[in-house]
Design a protein around this motif. Structure first.
Motif, mmCIF file in Angstrom:
data_model
loop_
_atom_site.group_PDB
_atom_site.id
_atom_site.type_symbol
_atom_site.label_atom_id
_atom_site.label_comp_id
_atom_site.label_asym_id
_atom_site.label_seq_id
_atom_site.Cartn_x
_atom_site.Cartn_y
_atom_site.Cartn_z
ATOM 1 N N LYS A 119 -57.322 -4.667 -51.980
ATOM 2 C CA LYS A 119 -56.101 -4.071 -52.531
ATOM 3 C C LYS A 119 -55.210 -5.139 -53.176
ATOM 4 C CE LYS A 119 -55.990 -0.064 -49.430
ATOM 5 N NZ LYS A 119 -55.243 0.654 -48.365
ATOM 6 N N GLY A 125 -50.604 -1.288 -54.207
ATOM 7 C CA GLY A 125 -49.618 -1.243 -53.145
ATOM 8 C C GLY A 125 -48.488 -2.219 -53.385
ATOM 9 N N SER A 126 -47.387 -1.992 -52.686
ATOM 10 C CA SER A 126 -46.239 -2.888 -52.786
ATOM 11 C C SER A 126 -46.522 -4.169 -52.004
ATOM 12 C CB SER A 126 -45.000 -2.209 -52.205
ATOM 13 O OG SER A 126 -45.168 -1.998 -50.802
ATOM 14 N N GLU A 128 -44.848 -5.293 -49.570
ATOM 15 C CA GLU A 128 -44.694 -4.952 -48.148
ATOM 16 C C GLU A 128 -45.969 -4.322 -47.597
ATOM 17 O OE1 GLU A 128 -42.646 -4.647 -44.536
ATOM 18 O OE2 GLU A 128 -41.664 -5.329 -46.379
ATOM 19 N N GLU A 129 -46.537 -3.383 -48.351
ATOM 20 C CA GLU A 129 -47.758 -2.696 -47.901
ATOM 21 C C GLU A 129 -48.935 -3.664 -47.821
ATOM 22 O OE1 GLU A 129 -46.835 1.782 -49.721
ATOM 23 O OE2 GLU A 129 -47.793 0.237 -50.968
ATOM 24 N N ASN A 132 -48.481 -6.003 -44.845
ATOM 25 C CA ASN A 132 -48.784 -5.301 -43.596
ATOM 26 C C ASN A 132 -50.289 -5.142 -43.402
ATOM 27 O OD1 ASN A 132 -46.096 -5.041 -42.884
ATOM 28 N ND2 ASN A 132 -45.871 -3.029 -43.827
ATOM 29 N N ALA A 133 -51.025 -4.982 -44.513
ATOM 30 C CA ALA A 133 -52.481 -4.860 -44.417
ATOM 31 C C ALA A 133 -53.101 -6.159 -43.902
ATOM 32 C CB ALA A 133 -53.067 -4.488 -45.777
ATOM 33 N N LYS A 136 -52.184 -6.679 -40.235
ATOM 34 C CA LYS A 136 -53.018 -5.862 -39.347
ATOM 35 C C LYS A 136 -54.307 -6.597 -39.018
ATOM 36 C CE LYS A 136 -55.179 -1.279 -39.036
ATOM 37 N NZ LYS A 136 -55.404 0.018 -39.724
#
Length: 458
Positions: A119, A125-126, A128-129, A132-133, A136
């Motif tokens: 991604k 995605g932003s 932030e997204e 976060n990926a 994780k």
């Protein structure tokens, strides 16, 4: 030919839905799909593999492995963004399904890291997204999140968010520390695997093809991690300068001076960047040592004692710090500093002992090997019995310098130059012949060195 025809007819029936999921004909469906995938006929394998995954999801791990290759090929070749995004989403689903059905053969850290990287590379995605990926992958399976590229992206996203005013500078430091610690662990693992193989190679022993492959990939990994470390430090840039750190910690000192975690963080950061001349460094170090004597506080007090010219007191603090330190990389840095103090005083034997302790803690610390090489070379005239053995000392120095280059790509250029220089001072082919010696013969080196070196093939 007849069997292939029957298989094709059966595959067509399965594709039309005539057979139920997980039927006895899963092997036939899979065999046809796998044949095309093995032959890299990815367009032909695409739909059949999807059918196998949908109708026979638990038939074989190979379904997911082949479908991953097919989709990666399609993503690479897709000309339209919409089409590429479709294949990306399908690949993510394949990875997630594999993790669900084959968790014992699939690492979460790699899967989540691959999803995040896919991604990130395709800007889906932003910030932030995407952050976060990666987070994780790191938090749920740190051990298997080993991608050098992914670790860099993880940090890079935090920096970009901080630049945009969405994160604090301290957040950047926290992720930097987290990522650097992981990289150093991976470097140490690679160097630890490499070290005995290099010793075997240097001793003139034959390596198996498997061992040669291990050396190759260990050196590739060390190179990749070194490149990422350089990129991280470049990205951190002026953010970690004393001009930024001192105001950052000074404004909170009174409020935080009884907070051990905060003091440890501030102490480590100021110490690492040599922000030791400002009174804040002494305040932080003293407060930390009073509340909770630790490796970092002892080390900082050692720095202060050294700056004041009290080398004996500094060494006492450094030794205390080494005993208290649990992090191998930090322990290595302390031992290296102790060794350097002894080296400056001409105590080469003591210095080597501490350089070796540094290497025991961090096998990828090539600078320690290079310092040992330098001391050995300096001692050539003192540690040989005659002109030949005195010059033979340089072979040993060259071996240490070469090893430094191989375990630590960041100093490879300087280390290789040093090794070449030492070999130039060592006996040449004509010298070996005139001495009556031969390649492979062991030469014992005395004085503080106390090692054996073998005459190399020339």
């Amino acid at each position: 030919m007849k069997a292939r025809f029957i298989a094709l007819i059966t595959g067509a029936l399965l594709g039309s839905g005539a057979l139920s999921a997980q039927s006895n004909d899963c092997p036939t469906m899979a065999a046809l799909a796998y044949d095309d995938a093995k032959a890299k006929n990815y367009d032909a394998a695409y739909e059949p593999l999807k059918n196998v995954m949908e109708q026979c999801p638990e038939y074989s791990l190979a379904t997911y492995q082949y479908l991953e290759r097919v989709l990666e090929d399609k993503i690479k070749k897709a000309s339209a963004d919409a089409q590429k995004n479709q294949y990306i989403n399908e690949l993510v689903s394949v990875w997630e399904k594999r993790l669900e059905l084959y968790p014992e053969k699939t690492s979460k850290g790699k899967v989540y890291g691959d999803i995040a990287q896919l991604k990130y590379d395709n800007k889906l995605g932003s910030k932030e997204e995407l952050y976060n990926a990666f987070d994780k992958a790191f938090t749920e399976d740190r051990e298997n999140f080993t991608s050098a590229k992914g670790l860099y992206a993880y940090f890079d996203l935090m920096v970009e968010m901080q630049d945009a005013g969405e994160r604090e500078l301290q957040d950047v430091f926290d992720i930097y520390d987290r990522v650097m610690a992981k990289i150093e662990e991976e470097e140490n693992d690679a160097a630890e695997e490499l070290a005995p193989l290099l010793e075997k190679q240097e001793a003139g022993e034959d390596l198996t093809s498997k061992e040669e492959t291990k050396i190759k990939y260990a050196e590739i990994n060390l190179g990749n991690y070194n490149a990422v470390k350089n990129a991280l430090n470049a990205k951190l840039g002026a953010r970690a300068d004393c001009d930024n750190l001192i105001p950052l910690y000074k404004k909170d000192f009174e409020e935080k001076k009884t907070d051990v975690d905060w003091l440890q963080n501030a102490n480590a950061r100021l110490s690492a960047k040599d922000c030791t001349e400002d009174p804040l460094f002494f305040q932080v170090s003293e407060a930390l040592h009073q509340l909770q004597p630790s490796a970092s506080s002892a080390y900082s007090l050692g720095q202060l004692a050294e700056a004041d010219g009290d080398r004996a007191k500094a060494l006492d603090y450094y030794n205390e710090a080494a005993e208290l330190e649990e992090n191998p990389s930090d322990k290595a840095k302390i031992y290296y500093r102790i060794a350097s103090n002894y080296k400056e005083r001409g105590s080469f034997g003591q210095a080597r002992n501490f350089y070796r302790k540094a290497l025991d803690a961090k096998p990828s610390m090539g600078t320690a090997y290079l310092q040992i090489a330098n001391m050995i070379a300096q001692s050539a005239n003192n540690c040989g019995d005659d002109a030949f053995t005195k010059r033979a000392v340089y072979w040993l120095a060259a071996d240490y310098a070469s090893r430094a280059a191989r375990v630590d790509p960041s100093i490879a250029s300087n280390a290789n130059q040093a090794a070449a220089s030492y070999r130039g001072r060592a006996p040449q082919k004509s010298d070996v012949f005139q001495s009556g010696r031969s390649a492979g013969e062991a030469i014992s080196i005395g004085c503080w060195i106390g090692e054996t070196v073998r005459i190399p093939q020339m």
